[in-house]
Design a protein around this motif. Structure first.
Motif, short mmCIF file in Angstrom:
data_model
loop_
_atom_site.label_atom_id
_atom_site.label_comp_id
_atom_site.label_asym_id
_atom_site.label_seq_id
_atom_site.Cartn_x
_atom_site.Cartn_y
_atom_site.Cartn_z
N HIS A 129 34.89 51.35 47.48
CA HIS A 129 35.68 51.15 46.26
C HIS A 129 35.95 49.67 46.07
N SER A 130 36.21 49.30 44.81
CA SER A 130 36.52 47.90 44.53
C SER A 130 37.37 47.81 43.28
N SER A 131 37.99 46.65 43.11
CA SER A 131 38.81 46.39 41.92
C SER A 131 38.76 44.90 41.60
N ARG A 132 38.93 44.59 40.35
CA ARG A 132 38.97 43.21 39.87
C ARG A 132 40.33 43.01 39.22
N THR A 133 41.09 42.05 39.72
CA THR A 133 42.49 41.92 39.33
C THR A 133 42.82 40.47 38.98
N VAL A 134 43.58 40.29 37.91
CA VAL A 134 44.09 38.98 37.53
C VAL A 134 45.57 38.91 37.90
N LYS A 135 45.98 37.87 38.62
CA LYS A 135 47.37 37.71 39.01
C LYS A 135 47.89 36.36 38.52
N SER A 136 49.17 36.31 38.22
CA SER A 136 49.83 35.08 37.82
C SER A 136 50.97 34.78 38.78
N ALA A 137 51.06 33.56 39.24
CA ALA A 137 52.08 33.17 40.21
C ALA A 137 53.48 33.33 39.62
N LEU A 187 27.27 39.87 40.39
CA LEU A 187 26.88 41.12 39.74
C LEU A 187 28.00 42.16 39.81
N LEU A 188 28.65 42.26 40.97
CA LEU A 188 29.73 43.22 41.12
C LEU A 188 30.90 42.85 40.22
N GLY A 189 31.28 41.57 40.20
CA GLY A 189 32.38 41.15 39.34
C GLY A 189 32.09 41.41 37.88
N ALA A 198 34.13 43.91 35.38
CA ALA A 198 34.79 43.32 34.21
C ALA A 198 34.36 44.00 32.92
N ASP A 199 33.13 44.49 32.88
CA ASP A 199 32.61 45.09 31.66
C ASP A 199 31.82 46.35 32.01
N PRO A 200 32.51 47.44 32.36
CA PRO A 200 31.80 48.68 32.74
C PRO A 200 30.95 49.19 31.58
N SER A 201 29.78 49.68 31.91
CA SER A 201 28.84 50.22 30.93
C SER A 201 28.26 51.51 31.47
N PRO A 202 27.50 52.25 30.64
CA PRO A 202 26.87 53.47 31.15
C PRO A 202 26.09 53.19 32.43
#
Length: 323
Positions: A17-25, A152-154, A158-162
């Motif tokens: 499993h994986s996730s892409r996350t944006v965080k702000s300090a 490629l994973l990122g 970020a933009d899931p497609s079929p």
């Protein structure tokens, strides 16, 4: 299959499993220990890796990768002194979205995190000999295949497609291979800035250990022969012939680099293969015995019980209940 691929297949369970996350300090999260392995990649911004029992945190810059082979608990934050919030893995073993401690007003950090479900029951030395935290710093021109897999994973997250549900696990498996290959096989820059101790680094880079085994053509040839035909009744002489060495010279070199004599490793790998067959398929016990190099179910069951502490049938029933 080659040795590295076999080692991964023998330990892997379930889907990664994986996730892409944006965080702000300010932000900080404490990850608990787990049975699997995981990684963090800083795509943009910076982060600090906080390791239990380590005095100094590790600064991670854009493109830095951290691989946690043994699932140790750790922290990740925008600064070393930022308070950490506890996080828990989801029931499916995935990393959760990092908790947001406040409004998005500070410096932004883009993270790519992932988790692999692994069985520690028969941990292959290729993974068990890794240090707790492998830090692969970003350097221009280094590890292009690893960087390509990360990109490629990122992009897919970020933009899931079929087709993303098929592509993402495949990319995660690819990334795991590149992570291990980067550490064990490919030429590496000096690692004095990494997260392992200098003694760990010297041990990995010295004449012994799996780093040496995978770089030694003779030992690699013998390992590939064992993994290609584990059921064959190999002798030390035959494996030495595969390696192009005399029996005595081969036995000494193999034992020094792998950490155990050739036939001891052969037996260990046969039993590891048998355990995987019993976990993953309904293969008849006679067929499992034959594929593990045993001519009778009785001799196989005796050897299996000696390794696992229970007969193969009981082992299959137990793992089917807990799997």
């Amino acid at each position: 299959m080659d040795v590295l691929s076999d080692a991964i297949a023998a330990m892997r369970t379930g889907r990664p499993h994986s996730s892409r996350t944006v965080k702000s300090a300010p932000w900080g999260v404490r990850f608990p220990a787990s049975d699997g392995a995981g990684f963090h990649v800083v795509l943009q911004g910076t982060a600090w890796l906080l390791r239990p029992g380590a005095a100094d945190p590790v600064r991670l810059g854009p493109g830095d990768v951290v691989f946690l082979a043994h699932g140790y608990g750790h922290g990740l934050a925008d600064a070393p002194d930022t308070p950490l919030q506890d996080a828990e893995l989801a029931p499916d073993g995935s990393w959760p979205a990092l908790p947001d401690p406040g409004p998005a007003s500070g410096e932004r950090t883009l993270l790519l995190c992932g988790a692999y479900q692994l069985s520690r029951a028969r941990a292959h030395p290729l993974l068990s000999e890794l240090p707790p935290f492998v830090h692969i710093p970003a350097r221009v021109g280094t590890y292009p295949r690893l960087r390509a897999a990360v990109d490629l994973l990122g992009a897919e997250l970020a933009d899931p497609s079929p087709g993303s549900d098929s592509i993402v696990p495949a990319l995660l498996d690819t990334l795991l291979v590149y992570l291990l290959r980067t550490w064990w096989i490919q030429e590496r820059p000096e690692r004095t800035g990494g997260t392992g101790t200098m003694s760990e680094q010297k041990r990995m880079e010295g004449p012994g250990g799996w780093a040496g085994a995978l770089r030694d053509p003779a030992v690699t040839a013998a390992l590939q022969a064992i993994h290609r035909e584990p059921s064959r009744p190999w002798t030390v002489e035959e494996l030495g012939a595969e390696a192009g060495l005399s029996r005595a010279a081969f036995a000494r070199r193999f034992t020094t680099l792998v950490g155990q004599p050739p036939l001891a490793y052969l037996t260990w790998w046969r039993m590891t293969t048998a355990g995987r067959l019993l976990r993953e398929a309904d293969t008849p016990l006679r067929a499992v015995a034959e594929r593990s190099g045993y001519t009778s179910e009785f001799s196989f069951a005796k050897a299996f019980k000696r390794e696992y502490g229970m007969p193969p049938g009981q082992y299959r029933r137990r793992v089917s209940r807990t799997g």
